[in-house]
Design a protein around this motif. Structure first.
Motif, PDB file in Angstrom:
ATOM      1  N   LEU A   1       0.832  -1.322   0.072  1.00  0.00           N
ATOM      2  CA  LEU A   1      -0.040  -0.010   0.052  1.00  0.00           C
ATOM      3  C   LEU A   1       0.855   1.313   0.049  1.00  0.00           C
ATOM      4  O   LEU A   1       0.292   2.200  -0.971  1.00  0.00           O
ATOM      5  CB  LEU A   1      -0.940   0.096   1.215  1.00  0.00           C
ATOM      6  CG  LEU A   1      -1.940  -1.137   1.080  1.00  0.00           C
ATOM      7  CD1 LEU A   1      -2.659  -0.966   2.459  1.00  0.00           C
ATOM      8  CD2 LEU A   1      -3.238  -0.469   0.316  1.00  0.00           C
ATOM      9  N   SER A   2       1.946   1.339   0.783  1.00  0.00           N
ATOM     10  CA  SER A   2       2.817   2.417   0.858  1.00  0.00           C
ATOM     11  C   SER A   2       3.669   2.646  -0.641  1.00  0.00           C
ATOM     12  O   SER A   2       3.690   3.806  -1.065  1.00  0.00           O
ATOM     13  CB  SER A   2       3.849   2.331   1.906  1.00  0.00           C
ATOM     14  OG  SER A   2       3.290   1.793   3.222  1.00  0.00           O
ATOM     15  N   ALA A   3       4.034   1.505  -0.912  1.00  0.00           N
ATOM     16  CA  ALA A   3       4.803   1.700  -2.262  1.00  0.00           C
ATOM     17  C   ALA A   3       3.616   2.188  -3.241  1.00  0.00           C
ATOM     18  O   ALA A   3       3.945   2.983  -4.469  1.00  0.00           O
ATOM     19  CB  ALA A   3       5.078   0.310  -2.873  1.00  0.00           C
ATOM     20  N   ALA A   4       2.433   1.645  -3.253  1.00  0.00           N
ATOM     21  CA  ALA A   4       1.198   2.294  -4.149  1.00  0.00           C
ATOM     22  C   ALA A   4       1.285   3.805  -4.067  1.00  0.00           C
ATOM     23  O   ALA A   4       1.078   4.429  -4.985  1.00  0.00           O
ATOM     24  CB  ALA A   4       0.004   1.750  -4.237  1.00  0.00           C
ATOM     25  N   ASN A   5       1.099   4.082  -2.773  1.00  0.00           N
ATOM     26  CA  ASN A   5       0.876   5.678  -2.429  1.00  0.00           C
ATOM     27  C   ASN A   5       1.936   6.536  -3.130  1.00  0.00           C
ATOM     28  O   ASN A   5       1.702   7.544  -3.687  1.00  0.00           O
ATOM     29  CB  ASN A   5       1.062   5.569  -0.869  1.00  0.00           C
ATOM     30  CG  ASN A   5       0.380   7.190  -0.508  1.00  0.00           C
ATOM     31  OD1 ASN A   5      -0.605   7.705  -1.138  1.00  0.00           O
ATOM     32  ND2 ASN A   5       0.892   7.376   0.615  1.00  0.00           N
ATOM     33  N   ILE A   6       3.127   6.030  -2.752  1.00  0.00           N
ATOM     34  CA  ILE A   6       4.405   6.648  -3.260  1.00  0.00           C
ATOM     35  C   ILE A   6       4.516   6.578  -4.660  1.00  0.00           C
ATOM     36  O   ILE A   6       4.695   7.850  -5.287  1.00  0.00           O
ATOM     37  CB  ILE A   6       5.948   5.877  -2.812  1.00  0.00           C
ATOM     38  CG1 ILE A   6       5.806   5.936  -1.413  1.00  0.00           C
ATOM     39  CG2 ILE A   6       7.024   6.273  -3.392  1.00  0.00           C
ATOM     40  CD1 ILE A   6       7.048   4.669  -0.825  1.00  0.00           C
ATOM     41  N   VAL A   7       4.285   5.592  -5.516  1.00  0.00           N
ATOM     42  CA  VAL A   7       4.124   5.606  -6.906  1.00  0.00           C
ATOM     43  C   VAL A   7       2.995   6.459  -7.410  1.00  0.00           C
ATOM     44  O   VAL A   7       3.297   7.748  -8.240  1.00  0.00           O
ATOM     45  CB  VAL A   7       3.799   4.318  -7.681  1.00  0.00           C
ATOM     46  CG1 VAL A   7       3.748   4.111  -9.093  1.00  0.00           C
ATOM     47  CG2 VAL A   7       5.129   3.502  -7.266  1.00  0.00           C
ATOM     48  N   ILE A   8       1.612   6.333  -6.915  1.00  0.00           N
ATOM     49  CA  ILE A   8       0.606   7.390  -7.344  1.00  0.00           C
ATOM     50  C   ILE A   8       1.023   8.861  -7.116  1.00  0.00           C
ATOM     51  O   ILE A   8       0.794   9.689  -8.128  1.00  0.00           O
ATOM     52  CB  ILE A   8      -0.569   6.943  -6.636  1.00  0.00           C
ATOM     53  CG1 ILE A   8      -1.136   5.565  -7.336  1.00  0.00           C
ATOM     54  CG2 ILE A   8      -1.716   7.782  -7.208  1.00  0.00           C
ATOM     55  CD1 ILE A   8      -2.168   4.913  -6.561  1.00  0.00           C
TER      56      ILE A   8
END
Lengths: 150, 497
Positions: free
Chosen positions: A44-51
């Motif tokens: 989830l954190s990685a997705a947040n960082i990418v988005i």
């Protein structure tokens, strides 16, 4: 906002990574659930960082990473420091006295009208309410720490 | 019959009546103060309940909850500043009525519709909760695991604007719940050498820190402004007959039903209920002023947001799944009293639960009476100096955290979570998922561990067994709906625009 999401995403990712690594020292059965959560948290954190990273690049805004101005930081730090000292002195000075003193300090520091009348009102209110709350909780059977004073 | 009379008698005991009265008054004050949420009010007042009987504790906290839902409408109506998010819809018609010189009428309507909303929801709680709890009694480890996961998907609705950030915070709560002794093998986890952390992260310091302490930081972030007495409108009492007080029985009923249904759905709350009810009212009203100073508008909003109280308590008491942030905090108060949500609350603990539900009736009656007679006085709390108010919230936060275990370390933990909560709010992270994670994490882990033991420690076998269990399938579908609903709703709104 995206710049802030990007930065906070990294911080949260580091938090999950720390716990994931630490779970390696646990027995397999005890580590299973934390690992599942940490993996979910990292994804989830990685997705947040990418988005947020992609959006940040597109918007090219100049938003400051820290959303507080120097005055707000000063007030926040002062409140944190005062509360920490208050807690530290709770069992050394005594609950009632330390709480009364620190409540009065906080009220006086943040008092918008700096005159004698308001200062007296603040102190009177502090003493009355502190004693009342202390008496009420004591009557309810809660024992407070006693230091050199009450 | 004798049993029922016994519950009613317990609810009417002097001790419970006093706690209901004090709780209602405090709830109205907390609700009327803009920026002070019912969740924060309950969190900071939980310490009062440590040493009193579980029934009185629940009565006190339930009364705060009911009172605060009405209290929010006072500042919404008189100064156009909703005390709670649930009262935001009320401000549309309520403040417009005030500008037309009908403040008294609006406040009376708010009190009456809140009363009816509260009563309908309590009746629903009384009749719907026991069968649902009986049903939950059939849950095995797989169902309990899925139920906890379903509870966690509430996060998606709570953080509809940023579901990913909400879920991240939920995972943070779940990780924090893992700190301490592992429930399966009893081994020590994530204590980093600290003996204090071996007991795990206590719920109350986290709750008080995240909701109350962080609120103090937020309130005192900027220099305190002096409240102007001119912000309070001139309040004229108007003569009202009994007929005026019970003016819209149909609206009270339908709006309460809407609020109740919205309340039962985990993740929604008073604000959603108010807007849904107000929109529904728009479809049926013949009042040309609807939305701009209509008494009907106030009735639709207020009956709905107070009906949410009983509605949110249904999943909380029966399934242990908090309906919203306030009930999440109530749930932690329940555990402090040694009570476990579920069928037990309606069987072995029925001497506590039923008097509590009966006392909610009383709290609603008190709320209506106090609301009608004293609303204009409560409005004056909005003039209370912010520095004094916040200093005493801090005082109560320190007392409350210390009182639970007599531990100064807990108070430091509260301060740490206060700072974390403040920073998270600054970066637009919702802190409610952390509390949900802390509450539901141990339930989910215990369910999963037991299911693994029953299925030869094979995760595949656990999930395969879930596909053959109808309740698990239904819960899975509910989870899918719960997670996807905010996206569907956003998509539909974009399409409309």
């Amino acid at each position: 906002m995206n710049k802030r999401n990007f930065i906070t995403g990294i911080v949260v990712l580091a938090f999950f990574a720390l716990f994931y690594v630490y779970s390696g020292q646990l027995q397999p059965a005890a580590a299973l659930w934390p690992r599942i959560i940490c993996m979910a948290g990292m994804v989830l954190s990685a997705a947040n960082i990418v988005i947020s990273g992609v959006k940040w690049k597109q918007e090219q805004s100049q938003t400051a990473v820290f959303p507080l101005n120097p005055g707000q930081i000063k007030r926040g730090l002062m409140l944190t420091a005062l509360t920490a000292i208050w807690i530290f002195l709770l069992s050394r000075v005594g609950f009632l006295v330390s709480s009364m003193v620190f409540t009065a300090i906080i009220i006086l520091i943040f008092e918008p009208v700096k005159d004698k009348k308001h200062y007296i009102r603040d102190i009177v209110v502090t003493v009355i309410f502190s004693v009342l709350l202390f008496a009420m909780f004591s009557l309810l059977g809660i024992r407070f720490p006693r230091g050199i004073l009450i | 019959m004798t049993e029922i009379l016994g519950y009613i008698a317990t609810a009417f005991s002097p001790e419970n009546l006093v706690f209901a009265l004090v709780g209602t008054i405090l709830g109205i004050i907390v609700g009327a103060l803009p920026g002070f949420t019912p969740t924060m009010g309950i969190a900071v007042l939980i310490p009062v309940t440590y040493t009193i009987s579980p029934t009185s504790a629940l009565v006190f906290l339930g009364a705060i909850y009911c009172g605060s839902m009405f209290g929010g409408s006072i500042s919404a109506i008189l100064i156009n500043t909703p005390g709670t998010s649930a009262a935001a819809a009320t401000a549309m018609d309520g403040y417009a009525m005030t500008l037309k010189g009908k403040a008294h009428e609006a406040l009376v309507e708010s009190a009456m519709s809140s009363f009816w909303g509260g009563i309908v929801s309590v009746i629903a709680l009384l009749f719907l909760a026991p069968p649902l709890a009986r049903f939950a009694f059939q849950f095995g480890p797989q169902e309990r695991f899925m139920m906890a996961l379903f509870g966690l998907t509430i996060i998606a609705s709570l953080t509809a604007k940023s579901v990913i950030k909400g879920l991240m915070m939920g995972c943070v709560g779940l990780v924090l719940a893992c700190i301490g002794i592992d429930p399966v093998q009893g081994s020590v986890r994530f204590t980093f050498g600290s003996t204090f952390l071996m007991g795990g992260i206590q719920m109350i310091p986290v709750v008080i820190g995240l909701f109350s302490m962080s609120q103090v930081f937020t309130s005192l972030k900027d220099p305190v402004e002096v409240a102007s007495k001119e912000s309070l409108v001139q309040y004229k009492s108007s003569k009202m007959t009994l007929k005026d007080i019970f003016k819209y029985p149909k609206i009270y009923w339908w709006s309460s039903v809407i609020g109740l249904i919205v309340g039962i759905i985990p993740g929604t709350g008073g604000d959603v209920a108010s807007y849904v009810a107000h929109n529904t009212g728009h479809m049926f009203t013949k009042d040309p002023d609807y939305g701009n100073g209509s008494r009907e508008g106030v009735a639709w909003c207020e009956a709905a947001n107070n009906a949410v109280t009983g509605g949110t308590l249904i999943p909380t008491l029966t399934l242990g799944v908090p309906g919203n942030a306030t009930t999440a905090v109530l749930l932690s108060a329940l555990t402090i009293q040694g009570l476990t949500p579920g069928y037990g609350l309606f069987t072995t603990e029925k001497e506590i639960t039923y008097p509590f539900i009966c006392a909610l009736f009383i709290a609603n009656v008190m709320m209506a009476a106090i609301g009608i007679l004293g609303a204009k006085y409560f409005a004056r709390v909005t003039l209370a100096p912010k520095n004094i108010l916040n200093a005493f919230v801090l005082f109560l936060s320190v007392i409350g955290t210390y009182a639970i275990r007599g531990s100064v370390s807990d108070v430091f933990l509260m301060l740490v979570f206060g700072v974390i909560g403040y920073l998270l709010k600054l970066y637009k992270y919702n802190v409610v998922p952390i509390v949900l994670g802390l509450i539901l994490g141990p339930i989910a882990e215990a369910g999963l561990s037991q299911a693994l033991l029953l299925n030869g420690n094979s995760m595949v076998a656990v999930f395969a067994s879930m596909t053959t269990r109808p309740i698990c399938i239904v819960l899975f579908l509910c989870m899918v709906i719960s997670v996807s609903y905010p996206y569907i709703s956003q998509y539909q709104n974009k399409k409309k625009d």
